[in-house]
Motif scaffolding. Sequence first.
Motif, PDB file in Angstrom:
ATOM      1  N   ASN A 155     -32.814  60.787  59.376  1.00 48.62           N
ATOM      2  CA  ASN A 155     -32.205  62.083  59.080  1.00 48.62           C
ATOM      3  C   ASN A 155     -30.858  61.963  58.377  1.00 48.62           C
ATOM      4  OD1 ASN A 155     -34.339  63.530  60.142  1.00 48.62           O
ATOM      5  ND2 ASN A 155     -33.486  63.560  62.212  1.00 48.62           N
ATOM      6  N   ASP A 156     -30.053  60.974  58.743  1.00 53.10           N
ATOM      7  CA  ASP A 156     -28.762  60.805  58.069  1.00 53.10           C
ATOM      8  C   ASP A 156     -28.957  60.502  56.584  1.00 53.10           C
ATOM      9  OD1 ASP A 156     -27.486  61.275  60.441  1.00 53.10           O
ATOM     10  OD2 ASP A 156     -27.092  59.158  60.879  1.00 53.10           O
ATOM     11  N   LEU A 157     -29.948  59.685  56.276  1.00 55.70           N
ATOM     12  CA  LEU A 157     -30.217  59.340  54.876  1.00 55.70           C
ATOM     13  C   LEU A 157     -30.831  60.513  54.119  1.00 55.70           C
ATOM     14  CD1 LEU A 157     -31.517  55.683  55.342  1.00 55.70           C
ATOM     15  CD2 LEU A 157     -29.292  56.420  54.447  1.00 55.70           C
ATOM     16  N   VAL A 158     -31.570  61.357  54.832  1.00 53.73           N
ATOM     17  CA  VAL A 158     -32.084  62.579  54.203  1.00 53.73           C
ATOM     18  C   VAL A 158     -30.921  63.418  53.684  1.00 53.73           C
ATOM     19  CG1 VAL A 158     -33.264  64.773  54.616  1.00 53.73           C
ATOM     20  CG2 VAL A 158     -34.210  62.663  55.550  1.00 53.73           C
ATOM     21  N   LEU A 159     -29.968  63.711  54.572  1.00 53.11           N
ATOM     22  CA  LEU A 159     -28.825  64.544  54.189  1.00 53.11           C
ATOM     23  C   LEU A 159     -27.998  63.872  53.104  1.00 53.11           C
ATOM     24  CD1 LEU A 159     -27.742  65.824  57.718  1.00 53.11           C
ATOM     25  CD2 LEU A 159     -28.959  67.086  55.944  1.00 53.11           C
ATOM     26  N   GLU A 160     -27.797  62.578  53.219  1.00 53.22           N
ATOM     27  CA  GLU A 160     -27.020  61.854  52.209  1.00 53.22           C
ATOM     28  C   GLU A 160     -27.679  61.947  50.837  1.00 53.22           C
ATOM     29  OE1 GLU A 160     -26.235  57.194  51.223  1.00 53.22           O
ATOM     30  OE2 GLU A 160     -25.914  57.809  53.307  1.00 53.22           O
ATOM     31  N   SER A 161     -28.998  61.819  50.800  1.00 51.02           N
ATOM     32  CA  SER A 161     -29.713  61.882  49.511  1.00 51.02           C
ATOM     33  C   SER A 161     -29.619  63.273  48.898  1.00 51.02           C
ATOM     34  CB  SER A 161     -31.181  61.485  49.703  1.00 51.02           C
ATOM     35  OG  SER A 161     -31.296  60.146  50.119  1.00 51.02           O
ATOM     36  N   TYR A 162     -29.820  64.309  49.712  1.00 47.00           N
ATOM     37  CA  TYR A 162     -29.726  65.672  49.186  1.00 47.00           C
ATOM     38  C   TYR A 162     -28.302  65.986  48.720  1.00 47.00           C
ATOM     39  CZ  TYR A 162     -34.408  67.030  50.744  1.00 47.00           C
ATOM     40  OH  TYR A 162     -35.767  67.141  50.911  1.00 47.00           O
ATOM     41  N   GLU A 163     -27.307  65.540  49.469  1.00 45.09           N
ATOM     42  CA  GLU A 163     -25.921  65.798  49.063  1.00 45.09           C
ATOM     43  C   GLU A 163     -25.604  65.119  47.735  1.00 45.09           C
ATOM     44  OE1 GLU A 163     -23.817  64.455  52.475  1.00 45.09           O
ATOM     45  OE2 GLU A 163     -24.268  66.265  53.661  1.00 45.09           O
ATOM     46  N   LYS A 164     -26.065  63.895  47.561  1.00 50.52           N
ATOM     47  CA  LYS A 164     -25.870  63.201  46.276  1.00 50.52           C
ATOM     48  C   LYS A 164     -26.581  63.951  45.152  1.00 50.52           C
ATOM     49  CE  LYS A 164     -25.344  58.441  48.000  1.00 50.52           C
ATOM     50  NZ  LYS A 164     -26.009  57.106  48.060  1.00 50.52           N
ATOM     51  N   ALA A 165     -27.791  64.409  45.430  1.00 53.89           N
ATOM     52  CA  ALA A 165     -28.550  65.135  44.410  1.00 53.89           C
ATOM     53  C   ALA A 165     -27.828  66.409  43.995  1.00 53.89           C
ATOM     54  CB  ALA A 165     -29.944  65.468  44.938  1.00 53.89           C
ATOM     55  N   MET A 166     -27.264  67.124  44.968  1.00 52.51           N
ATOM     56  CA  MET A 166     -26.582  68.378  44.646  1.00 52.51           C
ATOM     57  C   MET A 166     -25.255  68.141  43.937  1.00 52.51           C
ATOM     58  SD  MET A 166     -27.521  71.083  47.665  1.00 52.51           S
ATOM     59  CE  MET A 166     -27.254  69.993  49.038  1.00 52.51           C
ATOM     60  N   ARG A 167     -24.600  67.016  44.218  1.00 49.24           N
ATOM     61  CA  ARG A 167     -23.384  66.692  43.467  1.00 49.24           C
ATOM     62  C   ARG A 167     -23.705  66.402  42.004  1.00 49.24           C
ATOM     63  NH1 ARG A 167     -21.718  63.949  48.254  1.00 49.24           N
ATOM     64  NH2 ARG A 167     -22.450  61.946  47.437  1.00 49.24           N
ATOM     65  N   LEU A 168     -24.825  65.754  41.776  1.00 48.91           N
ATOM     66  CA  LEU A 168     -25.229  65.432  40.403  1.00 48.91           C
ATOM     67  C   LEU A 168     -25.670  66.677  39.644  1.00 48.91           C
ATOM     68  CD1 LEU A 168     -27.240  62.174  41.061  1.00 48.91           C
ATOM     69  CD2 LEU A 168     -25.224  62.347  39.591  1.00 48.91           C
ATOM     70  N   ASP A 169     -26.434  67.545  40.326  1.00 49.48           N
ATOM     71  CA  ASP A 169     -26.934  68.760  39.684  1.00 49.48           C
ATOM     72  C   ASP A 169     -27.131  69.823  40.751  1.00 49.48           C
ATOM     73  OD1 ASP A 169     -28.105  70.761  38.246  1.00 49.48           O
ATOM     74  OD2 ASP A 169     -29.598  69.489  37.262  1.00 49.48           O
ATOM     75  N   PRO A 170     -26.145  70.699  40.920  1.00 50.40           N
ATOM     76  CA  PRO A 170     -26.254  71.723  41.967  1.00 50.40           C
ATOM     77  C   PRO A 170     -27.190  72.864  41.623  1.00 50.40           C
ATOM     78  CG  PRO A 170     -24.219  72.009  40.733  1.00 50.40           C
ATOM     79  CD  PRO A 170     -24.854  70.760  40.198  1.00 50.40           C
ATOM     80  N   LEU A 171     -27.792  72.836  40.427  1.00 49.04           N
ATOM     81  CA  LEU A 171     -28.608  73.956  39.963  1.00 49.04           C
ATOM     82  C   LEU A 171     -30.100  73.670  40.021  1.00 49.04           C
ATOM     83  CD1 LEU A 171     -26.458  75.053  36.890  1.00 49.04           C
ATOM     84  CD2 LEU A 171     -26.349  75.894  39.244  1.00 49.04           C
ATOM     85  N   VAL A 172     -30.510  72.700  40.826  1.00 51.92           N
ATOM     86  CA  VAL A 172     -31.938  72.408  40.996  1.00 51.92           C
ATOM     87  C   VAL A 172     -32.421  73.133  42.249  1.00 51.92           C
ATOM     88  CG1 VAL A 172     -33.670  70.610  41.347  1.00 51.92           C
ATOM     89  CG2 VAL A 172     -31.703  70.168  39.868  1.00 51.92           C
ATOM     90  N   PRO A 173     -33.226  74.194  42.114  1.00 55.94           N
ATOM     91  CA  PRO A 173     -33.602  74.967  43.313  1.00 55.94           C
ATOM     92  C   PRO A 173     -34.443  74.178  44.296  1.00 55.94           C
ATOM     93  CG  PRO A 173     -34.822  75.724  41.375  1.00 55.94           C
ATOM     94  CD  PRO A 173     -33.775  74.782  40.879  1.00 55.94           C
ATOM     95  N   GLU A 174     -35.263  73.233  43.796  1.00 57.46           N
ATOM     96  CA  GLU A 174     -36.097  72.449  44.703  1.00 57.46           C
ATOM     97  C   GLU A 174     -35.255  71.656  45.702  1.00 57.46           C
ATOM     98  OE1 GLU A 174     -38.584  73.392  41.188  1.00 57.46           O
ATOM     99  OE2 GLU A 174     -36.544  72.622  41.460  1.00 57.46           O
ATOM    100  N   ARG A 197     -31.474  80.657  50.480  1.00 55.09           N
ATOM    101  CA  ARG A 197     -30.874  81.703  49.647  1.00 55.09           C
ATOM    102  C   ARG A 197     -30.441  81.133  48.299  1.00 55.09           C
ATOM    103  NH1 ARG A 197     -30.186  86.566  51.864  1.00 55.09           N
ATOM    104  NH2 ARG A 197     -29.848  86.778  54.122  1.00 55.09           N
ATOM    105  N   GLN A 198     -29.851  79.944  48.324  1.00 58.34           N
ATOM    106  CA  GLN A 198     -29.403  79.346  47.068  1.00 58.34           C
ATOM    107  C   GLN A 198     -30.587  79.013  46.174  1.00 58.34           C
ATOM    108  OE1 GLN A 198     -26.799  76.428  49.168  1.00 58.34           O
ATOM    109  NE2 GLN A 198     -25.218  77.074  47.729  1.00 58.34           N
ATOM    110  N   ALA A 199     -31.680  78.544  46.766  1.00 56.36           N
ATOM    111  CA  ALA A 199     -32.883  78.272  45.978  1.00 56.36           C
ATOM    112  C   ALA A 199     -33.392  79.542  45.325  1.00 56.36           C
ATOM    113  CB  ALA A 199     -33.970  77.654  46.857  1.00 56.36           C
ATOM    114  N   VAL A 200     -33.423  80.632  46.091  1.00 53.93           N
ATOM    115  CA  VAL A 200     -33.903  81.916  45.561  1.00 53.93           C
ATOM    116  C   VAL A 200     -32.987  82.433  44.460  1.00 53.93           C
ATOM    117  CG1 VAL A 200     -34.195  84.357  46.170  1.00 53.93           C
ATOM    118  CG2 VAL A 200     -35.210  82.573  47.613  1.00 53.93           C
TER     119      VAL A 200
END
Length: 369
Positions: A155-174, A197-200
């Motif tokens: 779970n820690d790596l899940v959150l870390e991966s998503y946080e990195k992804a959003m820093r790189l591109d916060p506009l990917v709804p997936e 909500r952000q995805a929508v």
Amino acid sequence: MTAHARLYFPRLLLSSLSLVLALARSECPDHAGDGYDELMEYAKSRKEAKAFSDAMACFQKAAEADRRRPEPWLNVGELYKNAGKLEEAEIALRQSVALGPAWPLAHFNLANILKDLDRNEESLAEYQEALALDPPFKAAILNNMALAHGTLNQNDLVLESYEKAMRLDPLVPETHNNLASHYQAIGDMANAVKHYRQAVQLRPEKGFLLNLAYALGAKGETAESLKIYMKTIEMYPDYALAYYNLGTSLMGEERYAESEYCYRWAVKLDGTRADYYNNLATVVGASGATNEGGEGPNSPSVPCPCVSTVKLSLLDVDLYDCSYAVSADFVRRLSEVGRRRDMRGLSREGDEARDGMLRHGQVWQRKKP
């Protein structure tokens, strides 16, 4: 990485490649040409035309025409994946990686196949290889890495991966949708709702909307959840699952007449789902009406006064704050929408359909406590 860079494979893999080649049932036509470029152009045109057997044969012929190129094998892998032949897809994509070890897309596609095969440790290694090549789609790689980590309960790596992804591109709804799904799985509904909500907001797809509505309901925000379900139906009026989920939410609120109406729409739009019929029968029984909803998907005569293809606008109907009497008015107003619009696929005229809806509404009024 060194092993992937080799052009030749052990005997077993060479044998597997021969098997992949043998699985193509079509032959590439002579008019496709003999040169690599013309074969690739023809194969891509057949792929776009959804002539997948022809495309497969010509991609493989292109691979033989220039055995140094990884692109044909990437396409062969994609075609096998789309056909559900994941093992064959893996063989083709490993060939693509071997021929193009510095091509991040080959590593990424191979990693996706390995993830689909539930070989998540291997898939993560390939995602890392792709990341190390600094591609422009790093956010997509990190998003998929998070999914693999989640399968491994990291779970820690899940959150870390998503946080990195959003820093790189916060506009990917997936990314927001998938992160929300993770938060929902671990019981953090506040963050789940936030990211749904952000995805929508980024892209109001029906799946994102439905996820948001469900999460709001799970969080206890029933009125807001029902609003989102209705917004989903307004935007995607043929989406049976939205009617089903809305019906389920209304049944939980003991608003049986409105729930029944939604279930009837779900059944009319998709008559293949046994759970739609089961819930319709349940809510009909709870409301005290006759058990006319209990027939299953194999019964073509399931009575339903609703029409399947009327384009609805439900946002102007305050369904989440209705009484049974207002429900009947909702049916009347909906039937008027049906009269004004083209009702494709109806076996009866619009006036008769309207009258059926009105009769249904009158039944609901008689059921009012």
